[in-house]
Write a protein that holds these residues in place. Structure first.
Motif, mmCIF file in Angstrom:
data_model
loop_
_atom_site.group_PDB
_atom_site.id
_atom_site.type_symbol
_atom_site.label_atom_id
_atom_site.label_comp_id
_atom_site.label_asym_id
_atom_site.label_seq_id
_atom_site.Cartn_x
_atom_site.Cartn_y
_atom_site.Cartn_z
ATOM 1 N N SER A 1 5.667 -37.965 60.201
ATOM 2 C CA SER A 1 6.271 -37.398 61.409
ATOM 3 C C SER A 1 5.270 -36.658 62.286
ATOM 4 C CB SER A 1 7.401 -36.439 61.011
ATOM 5 O OG SER A 1 7.865 -35.714 62.127
ATOM 6 N N MET A 2 5.374 -36.859 63.607
ATOM 7 C CA MET A 2 4.575 -36.117 64.565
ATOM 8 C C MET A 2 5.163 -34.731 64.827
ATOM 9 S SD MET A 2 3.788 -39.042 67.465
ATOM 10 C CE MET A 2 2.795 -37.921 68.477
ATOM 11 N N ASP B 1 -4.233 -39.838 57.089
ATOM 12 C CA ASP B 1 -4.481 -38.534 57.704
ATOM 13 C C ASP B 1 -3.811 -38.307 59.052
ATOM 14 O OD1 ASP B 1 -6.019 -40.466 58.899
ATOM 15 O OD2 ASP B 1 -7.834 -39.257 59.036
ATOM 16 N N VAL B 2 -3.023 -39.265 59.532
ATOM 17 C CA VAL B 2 -2.319 -39.074 60.800
ATOM 18 C C VAL B 2 -0.900 -39.639 60.683
ATOM 19 C CG1 VAL B 2 -4.314 -39.006 62.366
ATOM 20 C CG2 VAL B 2 -3.353 -41.214 61.676
ATOM 21 N N PRO B 3 0.047 -39.109 61.458
ATOM 22 C CA PRO B 3 1.429 -39.586 61.389
ATOM 23 C C PRO B 3 1.646 -40.861 62.185
ATOM 24 C CG PRO B 3 1.264 -37.820 62.974
ATOM 25 C CD PRO B 3 -0.096 -37.945 62.342
ATOM 26 N N GLU C 1 -3.018 -32.346 60.555
ATOM 27 C CA GLU C 1 -2.391 -31.586 59.474
ATOM 28 C C GLU C 1 -1.047 -32.189 59.106
ATOM 29 O OE1 GLU C 1 0.324 -29.075 57.538
ATOM 30 O OE2 GLU C 1 0.524 -29.475 59.692
ATOM 31 N N ARG C 2 -0.278 -32.597 60.104
ATOM 32 C CA ARG C 2 1.045 -33.160 59.848
ATOM 33 C C ARG C 2 0.960 -34.498 59.123
ATOM 34 N NH1 ARG C 2 3.617 -31.217 65.716
ATOM 35 N NH2 ARG C 2 3.222 -28.997 65.260
ATOM 36 N N GLY C 3 -0.081 -35.251 59.392
ATOM 37 C CA GLY C 3 -0.250 -36.533 58.723
ATOM 38 C C GLY C 3 -0.615 -36.421 57.254
ATOM 39 N N THR C 4 -0.977 -35.220 56.835
ATOM 40 C CA THR C 4 -1.351 -35.012 55.433
ATOM 41 C C THR C 4 -0.389 -34.062 54.722
ATOM 42 O OG1 THR C 4 -2.863 -33.196 56.062
ATOM 43 C CG2 THR C 4 -3.793 -35.413 55.919
ATOM 44 N N ARG C 5 0.783 -33.820 55.318
ATOM 45 C CA ARG C 5 1.737 -32.901 54.697
ATOM 46 C C ARG C 5 2.209 -33.409 53.335
ATOM 47 N NH1 ARG C 5 5.264 -31.305 60.041
ATOM 48 N NH2 ARG C 5 5.193 -33.557 60.317
#
Length: 233
Positions: free
Chosen positions: A208-209, A118-120, A179-183
């Protein structure tokens, strides 16, 4: 001067409420969200790092923003009385390092052990020219430095309002990172399929962050990469 009082003031130790320096705190111990793995590894290299959501480098961009000495002094005075600490728990989140994926994930086919999802990564698109730090810097300029500069004309110091903006930034960018960690396509799909042509331009997105992830090569296959890291230890 009381917080929220709308006239200028003289700085003193008594009305100093802010801390914008991460070096003056054992902030890692305050982090209680995100990916945190404090278990020491045999090679003494941790697979996670504590990330400041509103990061120090972005906050320091205010020094390059100042148009004149009065603007500089006014903004610094406003921040001086604002009760916000860069090392507060809400501004901290644990993020994995690349080794968490390239070494730990490669060492097992048991996907239930593939965390975090769930996180980048803290090492992907953080300090690139168009990366996360730059994005936070722009947000702070628009929502804090520009606002304070405009307020200087009225000499209206409202520390409570300034703190609300810092807190708003913490919340906004925490949500962005999660949100980015779950793209799409998601790490569980992206990682094992990163060498396939159909995932060439998307596999790196959830790692990616950055708002717009930079294209990157998938690297060596898992067993090869693990062997190389073992030789480098």
């Amino acid at each position: 001067m009381a917080e929220g009082e709308s006239e200028h003031f003289t700085k003193s130790d008594e009305n100093h409420a802010s801390n914008l320096d991460k070096k003056k705190s054992d902030y890692a111990s305050a982090c209680n969200t995100g990916y945190i793995n404090r278990r020491p590894y045999k090679d003494k290299r941790h697979r996670f790092e504590v990330h400041h959501i509103l990061c120090e480098h972005s906050i320091e961009t205010r020094f390059g923003y100042y148009k004149d000495d009065p603007t500089r002094d006014y903004i610094e005075d406003c921040i001086w009385i604002t009760d916000w600490d860069i090392n507060n728990a809400n501004n901290l989140i644990g993020l994995p390092r690349n080794r968490r994926f390239r070494v730990d994930w490669a060492s097992t086919s048991d996907t239930s052990r593939w965390t975090p999802l769930d996180v980048p990564s803290h090492q992907v698109d953080h300090n690139t020219s168009d990366g996360y730090t730059k994005e936070v810097s722009k947000w702070l300029q628009k929502n804090l430095w520009d606002t304070l500069s405009a307020a200087k004309k009225q000499h209206a110091v409202d520390a409570a309002k300034i703190k609300r903006q810092f807190v708003k930034g913490e919340k906004h960018f925490r949500e962005e990172l999660e949100e980015r960690g779950t793209r799409e396509p998601g790490k569980l799909v992206a990682w094992p399929n990163r060498f396939k042509e159909e995932y060439e331009k998307t596999w790196y997105h959830p790692f990616s962050m950055g708002k717009k992830p930079r294209h990157r090569h998938p690297g060596a296959p898992g067993k090869v990469a693990t062997g190389l890291f073992a030789k480098l230890r």
